[in-house]
Write a protein that holds these residues in place. Structure first.
Motif, PDB file in Angstrom:
ATOM      1  N   LEU A  33       0.826  -1.213   0.000  1.00  0.00           N
ATOM      2  CA  LEU A  33       0.000   0.000   0.000  1.00  0.00           C
ATOM      3  C   LEU A  33       0.856   1.257   0.000  1.00  0.00           C
ATOM      4  O   LEU A  33       0.488   2.259  -0.614  1.00  0.00           O
ATOM      5  CB  LEU A  33      -0.950  -0.009   1.190  1.00  0.00           C
ATOM      6  N   SER A  34       2.004   1.220   0.675  1.00  0.00           N
ATOM      7  CA  SER A  34       2.898   2.381   0.688  1.00  0.00           C
ATOM      8  C   SER A  34       3.470   2.655  -0.698  1.00  0.00           C
ATOM      9  O   SER A  34       3.628   3.804  -1.087  1.00  0.00           O
ATOM     10  CB  SER A  34       4.041   2.171   1.681  1.00  0.00           C
ATOM     11  N   VAL A  35       3.766   1.596  -1.428  1.00  0.00           N
ATOM     12  CA  VAL A  35       4.249   1.764  -2.803  1.00  0.00           C
ATOM     13  C   VAL A  35       3.142   2.389  -3.647  1.00  0.00           C
ATOM     14  O   VAL A  35       3.386   3.294  -4.442  1.00  0.00           O
ATOM     15  CB  VAL A  35       4.713   0.414  -3.387  1.00  0.00           C
ATOM     16  N   LEU A  36       1.916   1.918  -3.466  1.00  0.00           N
ATOM     17  CA  LEU A  36       0.789   2.464  -4.218  1.00  0.00           C
ATOM     18  C   LEU A  36       0.503   3.913  -3.850  1.00  0.00           C
ATOM     19  O   LEU A  36       0.065   4.695  -4.686  1.00  0.00           O
ATOM     20  CB  LEU A  36      -0.470   1.624  -3.980  1.00  0.00           C
ATOM     21  N   ALA A  37       0.747   4.266  -2.589  1.00  0.00           N
ATOM     22  CA  ALA A  37       0.457   5.624  -2.124  1.00  0.00           C
ATOM     23  C   ALA A  37       1.463   6.637  -2.658  1.00  0.00           C
ATOM     24  O   ALA A  37       1.181   7.831  -2.683  1.00  0.00           O
ATOM     25  CB  ALA A  37       0.434   5.667  -0.600  1.00  0.00           C
ATOM     26  N   GLY A  38       2.640   6.172  -3.059  1.00  0.00           N
ATOM     27  CA  GLY A  38       3.654   7.093  -3.576  1.00  0.00           C
ATOM     28  C   GLY A  38       4.144   8.044  -2.502  1.00  0.00           C
ATOM     29  O   GLY A  38       4.514   7.631  -1.418  1.00  0.00           O
ATOM     30  N   ARG A  39       4.094   9.329  -2.806  1.00  0.00           N
ATOM     31  CA  ARG A  39       4.620  10.316  -1.853  1.00  0.00           C
ATOM     32  C   ARG A  39       3.661  10.609  -0.700  1.00  0.00           C
ATOM     33  O   ARG A  39       4.021  11.303   0.235  1.00  0.00           O
ATOM     34  CB  ARG A  39       4.978  11.606  -2.573  1.00  0.00           C
ATOM     35  N   HIS A  40       2.460  10.081  -0.732  1.00  0.00           N
ATOM     36  CA  HIS A  40       1.464  10.310   0.323  1.00  0.00           C
ATOM     37  C   HIS A  40       1.466   9.178   1.344  1.00  0.00           C
ATOM     38  O   HIS A  40       0.429   8.714   1.772  1.00  0.00           O
ATOM     39  CB  HIS A  40       0.067  10.448  -0.291  1.00  0.00           C
ATOM     40  N   ARG A  41       2.636   8.729   1.750  1.00  0.00           N
ATOM     41  CA  ARG A  41       2.760   7.611   2.681  1.00  0.00           C
ATOM     42  C   ARG A  41       2.375   8.015   4.095  1.00  0.00           C
ATOM     43  O   ARG A  41       2.422   9.183   4.469  1.00  0.00           O
ATOM     44  CB  ARG A  41       4.186   7.094   2.688  1.00  0.00           C
ATOM     45  N   ALA A  42       2.039   7.003   4.896  1.00  0.00           N
ATOM     46  CA  ALA A  42       1.747   7.226   6.312  1.00  0.00           C
ATOM     47  C   ALA A  42       3.048   7.614   7.031  1.00  0.00           C
ATOM     48  O   ALA A  42       4.136   7.195   6.639  1.00  0.00           O
ATOM     49  CB  ALA A  42       1.162   5.966   6.929  1.00  0.00           C
ATOM     50  N   HIS A  43       2.942   8.395   8.083  1.00  0.00           N
ATOM     51  CA  HIS A  43       4.113   8.862   8.825  1.00  0.00           C
ATOM     52  C   HIS A  43       4.532   7.824   9.860  1.00  0.00           C
ATOM     53  O   HIS A  43       3.718   7.391  10.672  1.00  0.00           O
ATOM     54  CB  HIS A  43       3.813  10.190   9.514  1.00  0.00           C
ATOM     55  N   ALA A  44       5.798   7.440   9.834  1.00  0.00           N
ATOM     56  CA  ALA A  44       6.315   6.414  10.740  1.00  0.00           C
ATOM     57  C   ALA A  44       6.196   6.842  12.201  1.00  0.00           C
ATOM     58  O   ALA A  44       5.910   6.020  13.072  1.00  0.00           O
ATOM     59  CB  ALA A  44       7.761   6.096  10.397  1.00  0.00           C
ATOM     60  N   GLY A  45       6.401   8.122  12.483  1.00  0.00           N
ATOM     61  CA  GLY A  45       6.280   8.603  13.863  1.00  0.00           C
ATOM     62  C   GLY A  45       4.867   8.452  14.396  1.00  0.00           C
ATOM     63  O   GLY A  45       4.660   8.052  15.547  1.00  0.00           O
ATOM     64  N   GLY A  46       3.898   8.761  13.571  1.00  0.00           N
ATOM     65  CA  GLY A  46       2.502   8.602  13.968  1.00  0.00           C
ATOM     66  C   GLY A  46       2.142   7.145  14.202  1.00  0.00           C
ATOM     67  O   GLY A  46       1.406   6.813  15.134  1.00  0.00           O
ATOM     68  N   ILE A  47       2.686   6.274  13.372  1.00  0.00           N
ATOM     69  CA  ILE A  47       2.436   4.843  13.540  1.00  0.00           C
ATOM     70  C   ILE A  47       3.063   4.353  14.845  1.00  0.00           C
ATOM     71  O   ILE A  47       2.449   3.593  15.597  1.00  0.00           O
ATOM     72  CB  ILE A  47       2.979   4.056  12.330  1.00  0.00           C
ATOM     73  N   ALA A  48       4.274   4.804  15.145  1.00  0.00           N
ATOM     74  CA  ALA A  48       4.952   4.388  16.376  1.00  0.00           C
ATOM     75  C   ALA A  48       4.185   4.840  17.615  1.00  0.00           C
ATOM     76  O   ALA A  48       4.006   4.059  18.563  1.00  0.00           O
ATOM     77  CB  ALA A  48       6.373   4.933  16.396  1.00  0.00           C
ATOM     78  N   VAL A  49       3.721   6.080  17.614  1.00  0.00           N
ATOM     79  CA  VAL A  49       2.942   6.585  18.750  1.00  0.00           C
ATOM     80  C   VAL A  49       1.646   5.783  18.893  1.00  0.00           C
ATOM     81  O   VAL A  49       1.248   5.411  20.004  1.00  0.00           O
ATOM     82  CB  VAL A  49       2.645   8.096  18.589  1.00  0.00           C
ATOM     83  N   THR A  50       1.010   5.484  17.776  1.00  0.00           N
ATOM     84  CA  THR A  50      -0.222   4.709  17.800  1.00  0.00           C
ATOM     85  C   THR A  50       0.016   3.317  18.369  1.00  0.00           C
ATOM     86  O   THR A  50      -0.780   2.813  19.167  1.00  0.00           O
ATOM     87  CB  THR A  50      -0.823   4.609  16.381  1.00  0.00           C
ATOM     88  N   ILE A  51       1.110   2.682  17.978  1.00  0.00           N
ATOM     89  CA  ILE A  51       1.434   1.354  18.501  1.00  0.00           C
ATOM     90  C   ILE A  51       1.610   1.406  20.015  1.00  0.00           C
ATOM     91  O   ILE A  51       1.077   0.555  20.737  1.00  0.00           O
ATOM     92  CB  ILE A  51       2.683   0.773  17.808  1.00  0.00           C
ATOM     93  N   VAL A  52       2.346   2.396  20.509  1.00  0.00           N
ATOM     94  CA  VAL A  52       2.560   2.512  21.957  1.00  0.00           C
ATOM     95  C   VAL A  52       1.234   2.696  22.690  1.00  0.00           C
ATOM     96  O   VAL A  52       0.956   2.013  23.687  1.00  0.00           O
ATOM     97  CB  VAL A  52       3.531   3.678  22.276  1.00  0.00           C
ATOM     98  N   VAL A  53       0.386   3.582  22.188  1.00  0.00           N
ATOM     99  CA  VAL A  53      -0.905   3.833  22.834  1.00  0.00           C
ATOM    100  C   VAL A  53      -1.769   2.574  22.816  1.00  0.00           C
ATOM    101  O   VAL A  53      -2.376   2.203  23.834  1.00  0.00           O
ATOM    102  CB  VAL A  53      -1.638   5.024  22.163  1.00  0.00           C
ATOM    103  N   LEU A  54      -1.822   1.887  21.686  1.00  0.00           N
ATOM    104  CA  LEU A  54      -2.648   0.687  21.594  1.00  0.00           C
ATOM    105  C   LEU A  54      -2.124  -0.454  22.458  1.00  0.00           C
ATOM    106  O   LEU A  54      -2.915  -1.216  23.026  1.00  0.00           O
ATOM    107  CB  LEU A  54      -2.773   0.232  20.138  1.00  0.00           C
ATOM    108  N   VAL A  55      -0.815  -0.575  22.589  1.00  0.00           N
ATOM    109  CA  VAL A  55      -0.249  -1.612  23.462  1.00  0.00           C
ATOM    110  C   VAL A  55      -0.616  -1.328  24.921  1.00  0.00           C
ATOM    111  O   VAL A  55      -1.011  -2.235  25.660  1.00  0.00           O
ATOM    112  CB  VAL A  55       1.278  -1.733  23.269  1.00  0.00           C
ATOM    113  N   VAL A  56      -0.505  -0.076  25.336  1.00  0.00           N
ATOM    114  CA  VAL A  56      -0.879   0.280  26.710  1.00  0.00           C
ATOM    115  C   VAL A  56      -2.369   0.013  26.949  1.00  0.00           C
ATOM    116  O   VAL A  56      -2.753  -0.593  27.958  1.00  0.00           O
ATOM    117  CB  VAL A  56      -0.515   1.752  27.014  1.00  0.00           C
TER     118      VAL A  56
END
Length: 114
Positions: free
Chosen positions: A21-44
């Motif tokens: 999906l990131s390849v398909l999205a091209g330059r409009h990729r999801a932000h890695a920092g936002g994903i990392a914060v989301t993972i931490v919040v969801l794990v807690v």
């Protein structure tokens, strides 16, 4: 199949799908920092709420299929699903947003009648 194997396949599929999906999205990729914060919040949140649900007896796991590591009362394998969601959903969102922008860019421009 153990819960760990099932979780591994699930997270692996989410990672592969997110890469595609990131390849398909091209330059409009999801932000890695936002994903990392989301993972931490969801794990807690998973640790807290799964511990409460397991403590109240809403569900339990077969111990012979578990790795044996727990965070609170939640087995380690239980964290695969929120992690997979936090990896996959932003990539899906970015790919859909890029697709929509591409469709908007392809629309013909209305000519001025004056």
């Amino acid at each position: 199949m153990t819960y760990l194997q099932l979780s591994g396949w699930f997270v692996g599929a989410a990672i592969v799908a997110a890469i595609v999906l990131s390849v398909l999205a091209g330059r409009h990729r999801a932000h890695a920092g936002g994903i990392a914060v989301t993972i931490v919040v969801l794990v807690v949140l998973t640790a807290v709420f799964d511990t409460v649900m397991i403590a109240t007896g809403l569900f339990h796991y077969s111990p012979e299929h578990l790795l044996g590591l727990h965070i609170g009362l939640a087995p380690l394998e239980d964290f695969a699903y929120p992690i997979a969601g936090a990896i996959l959903l932003p990539a899906l969102w970015a790919a859909l947003r890029a697709r929509r922008r591409a469709q908007v860019d392809r629309r013909p421009v209305a000519e001025d009648a004056s």
